[in-house]
Design an enzyme around this catalytic site. Structure first.
Site, PDB file in Angstrom:
ATOM      1  N   HIS A  10      -1.217  -1.109  -4.244  1.00 11.81           N
ATOM      2  CA  HIS A  10      -2.490  -0.709  -3.630  1.00 11.81           C
ATOM      3  C   HIS A  10      -2.492   0.806  -3.411  1.00 11.81           C
ATOM      4  O   HIS A  10      -1.555   1.374  -2.847  1.00 11.81           O
ATOM      5  CB  HIS A  10      -2.648  -1.444  -2.304  1.00 11.81           C
ATOM      6  N   MET A  39     -11.913  -5.398   4.947  1.00  8.91           N
ATOM      7  CA  MET A  39     -11.103  -4.541   5.814  1.00  8.91           C
ATOM      8  C   MET A  39     -10.858  -5.264   7.142  1.00  8.91           C
ATOM      9  O   MET A  39     -11.804  -5.686   7.815  1.00  8.91           O
ATOM     10  CB  MET A  39     -11.808  -3.210   6.090  1.00  8.91           C
ATOM     11  N   GLY A  52       0.914  -2.303   4.043  1.00  9.91           N
ATOM     12  CA  GLY A  52       1.439  -0.949   3.960  1.00  9.91           C
ATOM     13  C   GLY A  52       2.652  -0.772   4.838  1.00  9.91           C
ATOM     14  O   GLY A  52       3.800  -0.894   4.393  1.00  9.91           O
ATOM     15  N   SER A  53       2.407  -0.514   6.135  1.00  8.63           N
ATOM     16  CA  SER A  53       3.524  -0.218   7.025  1.00  8.63           C
ATOM     17  C   SER A  53       4.484  -1.403   7.143  1.00  8.63           C
ATOM     18  O   SER A  53       5.694  -1.203   7.265  1.00  8.63           O
ATOM     19  CB  SER A  53       3.008   0.212   8.403  1.00  8.63           C
ATOM     20  N   SER A  64       0.832  -1.207   0.000  1.00 12.46           N
ATOM     21  CA  SER A  64       0.000   0.000   0.000  1.00 12.46           C
ATOM     22  C   SER A  64       0.865   1.255   0.000  1.00 12.46           C
ATOM     23  O   SER A  64       1.647   1.497   0.933  1.00 12.46           O
ATOM     24  CB  SER A  64      -0.913  -0.002   1.226  1.00 12.46           C
ATOM     25  N   ASP A  92      -7.156  -6.199   3.835  1.00 15.18           N
ATOM     26  CA  ASP A  92      -6.502  -4.895   3.965  1.00 15.18           C
ATOM     27  C   ASP A  92      -6.484  -4.425   5.415  1.00 15.18           C
ATOM     28  O   ASP A  92      -7.535  -4.145   5.999  1.00 15.18           O
ATOM     29  CB  ASP A  92      -7.280  -3.899   3.089  1.00 15.18           C
ATOM     30  N   GLY A  93      -5.277  -4.322   5.966  1.00 14.29           N
ATOM     31  CA  GLY A  93      -5.110  -3.739   7.292  1.00 14.29           C
ATOM     32  C   GLY A  93      -4.423  -4.661   8.277  1.00 14.29           C
ATOM     33  O   GLY A  93      -4.886  -5.775   8.524  1.00 14.29           O
ATOM     34  N   GLY A  94      -3.294  -4.191   8.810  1.00 16.30           N
ATOM     35  CA  GLY A  94      -2.610  -4.946   9.865  1.00 16.30           C
ATOM     36  C   GLY A  94      -1.988  -6.252   9.395  1.00 16.30           C
ATOM     37  O   GLY A  94      -1.783  -7.166  10.195  1.00 16.30           O
ATOM     38  N   MET A 123     -11.913   5.009  -0.669  1.00 12.48           N
ATOM     39  CA  MET A 123     -12.611   5.186   0.618  1.00 12.48           C
ATOM     40  C   MET A 123     -13.275   6.546   0.570  1.00 12.48           C
ATOM     41  O   MET A 123     -12.876   7.486   1.277  1.00 12.48           O
ATOM     42  CB  MET A 123     -11.595   5.083   1.762  1.00 12.48           C
ATOM     43  N   GLY A 182      -8.914   4.210   6.967  1.00  8.72           N
ATOM     44  CA  GLY A 182      -8.546   5.611   7.166  1.00  8.72           C
ATOM     45  C   GLY A 182      -7.075   5.815   7.476  1.00  8.72           C
ATOM     46  O   GLY A 182      -6.535   6.870   7.177  1.00  8.72           O
ATOM     47  N   PHE A 183      -6.438   4.819   8.040  1.00 11.02           N
ATOM     48  CA  PHE A 183      -5.047   4.991   8.469  1.00 11.02           C
ATOM     49  C   PHE A 183      -4.265   3.695   8.288  1.00 11.02           C
ATOM     50  O   PHE A 183      -4.823   2.610   8.447  1.00 11.02           O
ATOM     51  CB  PHE A 183      -4.987   5.389   9.956  1.00 11.02           C
ATOM     52  N   GLY A 184      -2.975   3.849   7.993  1.00 14.83           N
ATOM     53  CA  GLY A 184      -2.082   2.699   8.000  1.00 14.83           C
ATOM     54  C   GLY A 184      -1.630   2.418   9.422  1.00 14.83           C
ATOM     55  O   GLY A 184      -1.857   3.221  10.336  1.00 14.83           O
ATOM     56  N   MET A 226      -8.748   8.665  -0.150  1.00 12.07           N
ATOM     57  CA  MET A 226      -9.631   9.010   0.984  1.00 12.07           C
ATOM     58  C   MET A 226     -10.162  10.426   0.802  1.00 12.07           C
ATOM     59  O   MET A 226      -9.452  11.294   0.265  1.00 12.07           O
ATOM     60  CB  MET A 226      -8.853   8.956   2.293  1.00 12.07           C
ATOM     61  N   ASP A 248      -4.689   3.939  -1.878  1.00 14.32           N
ATOM     62  CA  ASP A 248      -5.787   4.299  -0.970  1.00 14.32           C
ATOM     63  C   ASP A 248      -6.213   5.744  -1.184  1.00 14.32           C
ATOM     64  O   ASP A 248      -5.502   6.669  -0.791  1.00 14.32           O
ATOM     65  CB  ASP A 248      -5.321   4.139   0.485  1.00 14.32           C
ATOM     66  N   HIS A 287      -8.257   1.552  -4.214  1.00 13.04           N
ATOM     67  CA  HIS A 287      -9.237   1.384  -3.133  1.00 13.04           C
ATOM     68  C   HIS A 287      -9.809   2.754  -2.791  1.00 13.04           C
ATOM     69  O   HIS A 287      -9.119   3.590  -2.203  1.00 13.04           O
ATOM     70  CB  HIS A 287      -8.504   0.756  -1.937  1.00 13.04           C
TER      71      HIS A 287
HETATM   72  C1  DX5 Z   1      -6.412   1.695   5.522  1.00 14.89           C
HETATM   73  C2  DX5 Z   1      -5.982   1.426   4.107  1.00 14.89           C
HETATM   74  C3  DX5 Z   1      -4.921   0.386   4.010  1.00 14.89           C
HETATM   75  C4  DX5 Z   1      -3.642   0.763   4.700  1.00 14.89           C
HETATM   76  C5  DX5 Z   1      -3.067  -0.500   5.253  1.00 14.89           C
HETATM   77  O1  DX5 Z   1      -7.514   2.479   5.541  1.00 14.89           O
HETATM   78  O2  DX5 Z   1      -7.090   0.976   3.328  1.00 14.89           O
HETATM   79  O3  DX5 Z   1      -4.696  -0.005   2.678  1.00 14.89           O
HETATM   80  O4  DX5 Z   1      -2.705   1.369   3.837  1.00 14.89           O
HETATM   81  O5  DX5 Z   1      -1.980  -0.192   6.044  1.00 14.89           O
HETATM   82  P1  DX5 Z   1      -1.316  -1.254   7.032  1.00 14.89           P
HETATM   83  O6  DX5 Z   1      -0.866  -2.427   6.172  1.00 14.89           O
HETATM   84  O7  DX5 Z   1      -0.178  -0.489   7.617  1.00 14.89           O
HETATM   85  O8  DX5 Z   1      -2.355  -1.668   8.014  1.00 14.89           O
HETATM   86 ZN    ZN Z   2      -6.642   0.068   1.295  1.00 14.04          ZN
END
Ligand code: DX5
Ligand code: ZN
Length: 216
Positions: free
Chosen positions: A33, A137, A197-198, A8, A175-177, A68, A142-144, A37, A35, A66
């Site tokens: 990916h 999700m 992402g992170s 991401s 997607d996420g964590g 959002m 909203g946040f990584g 927003m 994102d 994606h």
């Molecule tokens: C969150 C995004 C994700 C985000 C994932 O709202 O849709 O795509 O970048 O980040 P990580 O992998 O750090 O949870």
């Molecule tokens: Zn995403």
């Protein structure tokens, strides 16, 4: 088939976007990916189409976009123009989801539908045959860098069963964590694609991190 990996861009270093995208090009990542927003559907604003035009020119991997945002149907042409291969909209943002999926297909893209953590997969029963990707999700969007919600593992299993029962072709993307541990659990539960992402961009050796996720 090995699991598809979609790093991401949200967690990339935007001050060094060229080298971050070059890294993705060199890597075993399957998609990039993206994102988008709007500060309305989610409590954050990321980047918009002028930035993504640049990303598309530099990136050799298919863009997994994606959205959002509210009213994502207004931006189908824009997503196509910035090179979107997959356009994913939120179930919660589309009153006429079936129409939006058809419009995404008519624009020549794969259609994805995303569900927030609290939205049951059973709600996809009457659209699953029409979609190419379901993006579950595993954090609140909203946040990584947020913590994985383990309840998603049951949703993956339920969705996998629905797809088999209805002879549908949708891929399950999460997607996420995502990290090596949650990623392994997700692949065991039946996930086809993982967003990270992170875990990728904040790691010491992102190329190796992507390769290790790819081996899950
Ligand atoms: C969150 C995004 C994700 C985000 C994932 O709202 O849709 O795509 O970048 O980040 P990580 O992998 O750090 O949870
Ligand atoms: Zn995403």
């Amino acid at each position: 088939m090995s699991v598809l990996i979609s790093p991401s861009l949200l967690s990339a270093d935007f001050g060094n976007l060229n080298s971050e995208i070059d890294l993705i090009n060199e890597s075993e990542a399957d998609w990039l990916h993206i994102d988008v927003m709007d500060g309305v559907f989610v409590p954050n604003i990321s980047f918009g189409f002028p930035v993504l035009e640049f990303v598309n020119r530099r990136c050799a991997k298919p863009l997994d976009v994606h959205l959002m945002i509210v009213e994502p149907q207004k931006f189908i042409n824009e997503v196509k123009q910035i090179g979107g291969a997959i356009m994913t909209v939120h179930y919660e943002a589309c009153t006429h989801l079936h129409r939006v999926v058809q419009q995404i297909h008519a624009a020549g893209m794969k259609a994805g539908v995303s569900l927030n953590p609290h939205t049951p997969v059973a709600l996809l029963e009457d659209i699953i045959e029409d979609v190419d990707v379901v993006l579950l999700m595993s954090v609140n969007p909203g946040f990584g860098g947020q913590k994985f919600i383990p309840r998603i593992l049951d949703k993956v299993r339920d969705l996998k069963a629905m797809i088999a029962r209805r002879h549908a072709h949708a891929l399950i993307e999460i997607d996420g964590g995502v990290n090596l541990e949650t990623g392994r659990q997700l692949v065991e539960a039946g996930a086809d694609a993982l967003v990270a992402g992170s875990f990728v961009f904040h790691s010491e050796a992102p190329l190796e991190t992507i390769a290790r996720l790819k081996q899950l």
